[in-house]
Design a protein around this motif. Structure first.
Motif, PDB file in Angstrom:
ATOM      1  N   VAL A 431      -4.465  36.437 -20.871  1.00 61.56           N
ATOM      2  CA  VAL A 431      -3.805  37.491 -20.066  1.00 61.56           C
ATOM      3  C   VAL A 431      -5.095  38.444 -19.966  1.00 61.56           C
ATOM      4  CG1 VAL A 431      -2.270  39.599 -20.021  1.00 61.56           C
ATOM      5  CG2 VAL A 431      -1.415  37.264 -20.839  1.00 61.56           C
ATOM      6  N   GLU A 432      -5.412  38.833 -18.874  1.00 58.01           N
ATOM      7  CA  GLU A 432      -6.558  39.863 -18.908  1.00 58.01           C
ATOM      8  C   GLU A 432      -6.166  41.079 -18.010  1.00 58.01           C
ATOM      9  OE1 GLU A 432      -9.857  37.983 -17.083  1.00 58.01           O
ATOM     10  OE2 GLU A 432      -8.698  37.448 -15.135  1.00 58.01           O
ATOM     11  N   MET A 433      -6.465  42.362 -18.650  1.00 55.68           N
ATOM     12  CA  MET A 433      -6.244  43.720 -17.596  1.00 55.68           C
ATOM     13  C   MET A 433      -7.455  44.405 -17.725  1.00 55.68           C
ATOM     14  SD  MET A 433      -2.687  44.463 -20.068  1.00 55.68           S
ATOM     15  CE  MET A 433      -3.423  43.811 -21.700  1.00 55.68           C
ATOM     16  N   GLU A 434      -7.610  45.162 -16.656  1.00 52.90           N
ATOM     17  CA  GLU A 434      -8.479  46.132 -16.447  1.00 52.90           C
ATOM     18  C   GLU A 434      -7.989  47.116 -15.505  1.00 52.90           C
ATOM     19  OE1 GLU A 434     -12.458  44.301 -15.326  1.00 52.90           O
ATOM     20  OE2 GLU A 434     -12.186  45.622 -13.481  1.00 52.90           O
ATOM     21  N   VAL A 435      -8.530  48.317 -16.018  1.00 55.92           N
ATOM     22  CA  VAL A 435      -8.592  49.600 -15.551  1.00 55.92           C
ATOM     23  C   VAL A 435      -9.886  50.207 -15.146  1.00 55.92           C
ATOM     24  CG1 VAL A 435      -7.557  52.046 -15.677  1.00 55.92           C
ATOM     25  CG2 VAL A 435      -6.429  50.129 -16.607  1.00 55.92           C
ATOM     26  N   ASN A 436     -10.064  50.887 -13.802  1.00 49.94           N
ATOM     27  CA  ASN A 436     -11.303  51.475 -13.513  1.00 49.94           C
ATOM     28  C   ASN A 436     -10.675  52.662 -12.956  1.00 49.94           C
ATOM     29  OD1 ASN A 436     -13.563  49.225 -13.114  1.00 49.94           O
ATOM     30  ND2 ASN A 436     -11.653  48.302 -12.745  1.00 49.94           N
ATOM     31  N   HIS A 437     -11.675  53.716 -13.122  1.00 50.92           N
ATOM     32  CA  HIS A 437     -11.422  55.167 -12.716  1.00 50.92           C
ATOM     33  C   HIS A 437     -12.515  55.840 -12.231  1.00 50.92           C
ATOM     34  CE1 HIS A 437      -9.201  59.069 -12.491  1.00 50.92           C
ATOM     35  NE2 HIS A 437     -10.072  59.603 -12.932  1.00 50.92           N
ATOM     36  N   GLN A 438     -12.534  56.676 -11.023  1.00 51.97           N
ATOM     37  CA  GLN A 438     -13.889  57.517 -10.749  1.00 51.97           C
ATOM     38  C   GLN A 438     -13.456  58.888 -11.044  1.00 51.97           C
ATOM     39  OE1 GLN A 438     -16.077  55.978  -8.622  1.00 51.97           O
ATOM     40  NE2 GLN A 438     -17.214  57.807  -8.965  1.00 51.97           N
ATOM     41  N   PHE A 439     -14.258  59.314 -11.985  1.00 50.02           N
ATOM     42  CA  PHE A 439     -14.080  60.640 -12.242  1.00 50.02           C
ATOM     43  C   PHE A 439     -14.203  61.880 -11.693  1.00 50.02           C
ATOM     44  CE2 PHE A 439     -14.552  58.124 -16.133  1.00 50.02           C
ATOM     45  CZ  PHE A 439     -13.357  58.413 -16.822  1.00 50.02           C
ATOM     46  N   ASP A 440     -15.526  61.687 -10.881  1.00 45.40           N
ATOM     47  CA  ASP A 440     -16.015  62.554  -9.746  1.00 45.40           C
ATOM     48  C   ASP A 440     -17.148  61.650  -8.819  1.00 45.40           C
ATOM     49  OD1 ASP A 440     -18.553  62.521 -10.824  1.00 45.40           O
ATOM     50  OD2 ASP A 440     -18.180  64.216 -12.263  1.00 45.40           O
ATOM     51  N   GLU A 441     -17.724  62.307  -8.233  1.00 43.36           N
ATOM     52  CA  GLU A 441     -18.735  61.769  -7.174  1.00 43.36           C
ATOM     53  C   GLU A 441     -19.696  61.023  -7.943  1.00 43.36           C
ATOM     54  OE1 GLU A 441     -21.142  64.016  -4.601  1.00 43.36           O
ATOM     55  OE2 GLU A 441     -20.944  65.840  -5.934  1.00 43.36           O
ATOM     56  N   HIS A 442     -20.197  61.141  -9.125  1.00 49.28           N
ATOM     57  CA  HIS A 442     -21.167  60.610  -9.713  1.00 49.28           C
ATOM     58  C   HIS A 442     -20.452  59.734 -10.945  1.00 49.28           C
ATOM     59  CE1 HIS A 442     -24.042  63.284  -7.712  1.00 49.28           C
ATOM     60  NE2 HIS A 442     -23.496  64.135  -8.578  1.00 49.28           N
ATOM     61  N   TRP A 443     -19.562  60.033 -11.774  1.00 53.59           N
ATOM     62  CA  TRP A 443     -19.294  59.166 -13.054  1.00 53.59           C
ATOM     63  C   TRP A 443     -17.976  58.448 -12.809  1.00 53.59           C
ATOM     64  CZ3 TRP A 443     -22.216  59.201 -17.092  1.00 53.59           C
ATOM     65  CH2 TRP A 443     -23.324  60.116 -17.139  1.00 53.59           C
ATOM     66  N   SER A 444     -17.817  57.041 -13.364  1.00 50.14           N
ATOM     67  CA  SER A 444     -16.950  56.225 -13.296  1.00 50.14           C
ATOM     68  C   SER A 444     -16.868  55.332 -14.574  1.00 50.14           C
ATOM     69  CB  SER A 444     -16.973  55.214 -11.907  1.00 50.14           C
ATOM     70  OG  SER A 444     -18.103  54.444 -12.127  1.00 50.14           O
ATOM     71  N   GLY A 445     -15.706  54.936 -14.841  1.00 56.30           N
ATOM     72  CA  GLY A 445     -15.582  54.299 -16.011  1.00 56.30           C
ATOM     73  C   GLY A 445     -14.763  53.023 -15.967  1.00 56.30           C
ATOM     74  N   LYS A 446     -14.675  52.123 -17.098  1.00 52.14           N
ATOM     75  CA  LYS A 446     -13.959  50.859 -16.925  1.00 52.14           C
ATOM     76  C   LYS A 446     -13.407  50.527 -18.349  1.00 52.14           C
ATOM     77  CE  LYS A 446     -15.670  46.841 -17.156  1.00 52.14           C
ATOM     78  NZ  LYS A 446     -16.203  45.349 -17.027  1.00 52.14           N
ATOM     79  N   LEU A 447     -12.076  49.935 -18.444  1.00 54.88           N
ATOM     80  CA  LEU A 447     -11.856  49.567 -19.733  1.00 54.88           C
ATOM     81  C   LEU A 447     -11.040  48.485 -19.539  1.00 54.88           C
ATOM     82  CD1 LEU A 447     -11.287  50.103 -22.511  1.00 54.88           C
ATOM     83  CD2 LEU A 447      -9.131  51.159 -21.941  1.00 54.88           C
ATOM     84  N   GLY A 448     -11.283  47.403 -20.472  1.00 49.92           N
ATOM     85  CA  GLY A 448     -10.704  45.967 -20.165  1.00 49.92           C
ATOM     86  C   GLY A 448     -10.104  45.382 -21.411  1.00 49.92           C
ATOM     87  N   TYR A 449      -9.323  44.300 -21.322  1.00 49.15           N
ATOM     88  CA  TYR A 449      -8.815  43.635 -22.575  1.00 49.15           C
ATOM     89  C   TYR A 449      -8.255  42.306 -21.974  1.00 49.15           C
ATOM     90  CZ  TYR A 449      -5.624  41.702 -26.107  1.00 49.15           C
ATOM     91  OH  TYR A 449      -5.254  41.031 -26.916  1.00 49.15           O
TER      92      TYR A 449
END
Length: 551
Positions: A431-449
């Motif tokens: 099983v794989e899960m992933e979340v991506n989020h764009q914080f603002d016009e410059h910064w983004s992040g990813k968390l996966g398991y």
């Protein structure tokens, strides 16, 4: 002053690409890519003795490994809009991969070459500034044991003789006997059987060397002794003749792999919210022949919303071993002492020309979607694999100092021999899960398991859990992008939990440990089951990468 070791790797890479795109002004477009890549790599190890005079040079050339790799790729693809429901994508590809060098000495096509040590370093030591440069480069004779694992055959290099079955043989009175009991079997009060063996060998030498002056008693000395070495021959060769001929010599392997493929895919708009994608692919290589695979993919917009999608895929897979898995044979790095009486053994990798391609049946289902600045996906998959390819520790050592006492080998530890093999049946479920989020016009992040249940279902000599497949994997990433300036930076890392590490053998199996025994005296050896089933250590692993560039 203690000699210092220097490791140097010279790598030169060149890549070229030519692309052409076009269309017929209507329903078809196409693309042609031609790629060429060439890489050369030289690994060199030098030992520097700064106590030597600068006029005599200070270095010794200890190790040399080289590889030249070239690859051509030609890919053509086209898209044809048949009607409003069907988009056909099709194409073919051709690749030719060529390798040459000492790293490929396990290839079927090999030859030898002599090297000039001066080509690799200009500060090599010479006696009084003249004569041969200091070099320990040696073309070791490797023969496979009954399990197909290469071993250093020092016996053949010393005596140069084989029996009718092709096995190396030694004379009745060996060099070890000569060192222990002397040229006439008189030192240390030798046992009677040693004197019998000495007499047998002396008679053989006299019979095979009728033109060599001297009595039978002198023949062993004229075979082994430094003053007379080379005068008497056994089975047509002098002592260590083969060994000396291999100095400053390399075995060079050559291999070429040619592949062709064809594929056709239909993107079928079954309904307003459903797309079906069948794919057929045919692969052919000059090593493994032809193989066909087929896959079907489904994408469905949940509730008619394009930002909520259900996905499913089912099909077959096919993976061929590469040039490294098939033909490499090289010392990745040698052993070294790490404490009094303890040596960390090195790694020697050898390819397996008998590897078979993997074939698999694969299935996965998942959902994915977007909500504002956030996207996420969840996927469940199951793969059944035939002839799964894995690396493994063979349970054997590459010992380039077989005559050395086991007690002292912690200072010059042998190499653990690793290779590749097929596991008849394996299954990987996860099983794989992933979340991506764009914080603002410059910064983004990813968390996966990812959770993995990767098991060996057929090989009793391998662990049930597949090697190097973590039960849990966590990955996290942070990205920065400034579109005005063009600068981009990324920092991401992975953390593996409950992974059987193929490079780490349990119970200190990677170490040569020596000690003084009150009865046996100085003894030493490895801590694993020689040639048998190995127990690998389960341990966590983490790594991170930082990338900063301007686009």
């Amino acid at each position: 002053m203690e000699p210092q070791q220097h490791f140097k790797r010279d790598v030169d890479r060149n890549t070229y690409r030519l692309s052409y795109t076009g269309n017929n002004g209507g329903s078809t477009d196409w693309k042609v890519d031609v790629d060429y890549a060439k890489m050369t790599e030289d690994d060199i190890t030098l030992t520097s003795n700064y106590g030597e005079s600068k006029y005599e040079g200070k270095n010794t050339l200890n190790y040399l490994d080289d590889l030249m790799h070239k690859q051509w790729n030609i890919k053509t693809s086209a898209n044809t809009q048949v009607n409003d429901k069907h988009l056909l994508t099709y194409g073919f590809g051709y690749s030719q991969e060529t390798g040459e060098g000492s790293r490929l000495k396990n290839a079927r096509d090999t030859h030898t070459r002599y090297i000039d040590p001066w080509d690799y370093d200009k500060n090599l030591h010479t006696v009084a500034g003249v004569g041969a440069p200091a070099s320990t480069i040696h073309d070791y004779r490797l023969d496979k044991n009954t399990n197909g694992i290469p071993q250093y055959d020092q016996m053949y290099e010393y005596y140069g003789a084989r029996n009718n079955e092709g096995q190396s043989i030694a004379p009745a009175y060996t060099y070890e006997d000569y060192i222990k009991y002397g040229p006439y079997a008189t030192k240390l009060g030798p046992p009677a059987e040693a004197k019998v063996r000495w007499q047998q060998f002396a008679n053989q030498l006299k019979e095979q060397n009728p033109n060599v002056a001297g009595s039978v008693r002198m023949m062993v000395y004229k075979y082994y002794g430094d003053l007379w070495k080379g005068v008497a021959k056994w089975n047509g060769k002098s002592f260590q003749q083969e060994y000396k001929e291999r100095a400053n010599r390399q075995t060079i392997g050559q291999a070429t792999i040619k592949k062709q493929n064809f594929f056709i895919q239909d993107t079928w708009q079954v309904g307003k919210n459903t797309i079906l994608t069948p794919i057929f692919r045919l692969d052919h290589s000059d090593l493994f022949g032809s193989n066909a695979t087929f896959n079907v993919g489904l994408t469905h917009n949940i509730g008619g919303k394009i930002d909520r999608r259900f996905k499913a895929n089912v099909g077959t897979g096919y993976t061929e071993p590469g040039m490294g898995e098939l033909y490499y044979s090289w010392e990745m790095y040698g052993g070294m002492p790490i404490a009094e009486g303890i040596g960390k053994m090195g790694y020697y990798w050898v390819g397996n020309p008998d590897l078979k391609p993997e074939k698999s049946v694969n299935f996965d289902i998942g959902i994915e979607g977007e909500n504002g600045n956030t996207s996420a996906r969840l996927n469940i998959f199951h793969n059944r694999i035939k002839d799964y390819m894995t690396t493994y520790f063979t349970g054997y050592l590459m010992d380039f100092n077989p005559s050395m006492s086991d007690y002292w080998k912690w200072m010059f530890s042998p190499d653990m021999i690793y290779s590749f093999k097929n596991i008849g049946k394996a299954e990987i479920t996860g099983v794989e899960m992933e979340v991506n989020h764009q914080f603002d016009e410059h910064w983004s992040g990813k968390l996966g398991y990812t959770y993995l249940h990767a098991i060996n279902k057929s090989d009793a000599d391998m662990p049930r859990q597949l090697l190097d497949k973590p039960q849990h994997k966590v990955d996290i990433g942070i990205n920065y992008e400034n579109k005005k300036s063009g600068w981009r930076a990324s920092l991401w890392g992975d953390y593996y939990i409950n992974m059987l590490d193929s490079n780490t053998i349990a119970n200190n199996g990677n170490y040569w440990i020596s000690h003084m025994d009150p009865i046996q005296g100085g003894i030493g050896g490895p801590q694993f089951a020689e040639g048998g089933k190995q127990t690998y250590k389960k341990r966590p692993l983490d790594y991170g990468i930082f990338l900063f560039r301007k686009i």
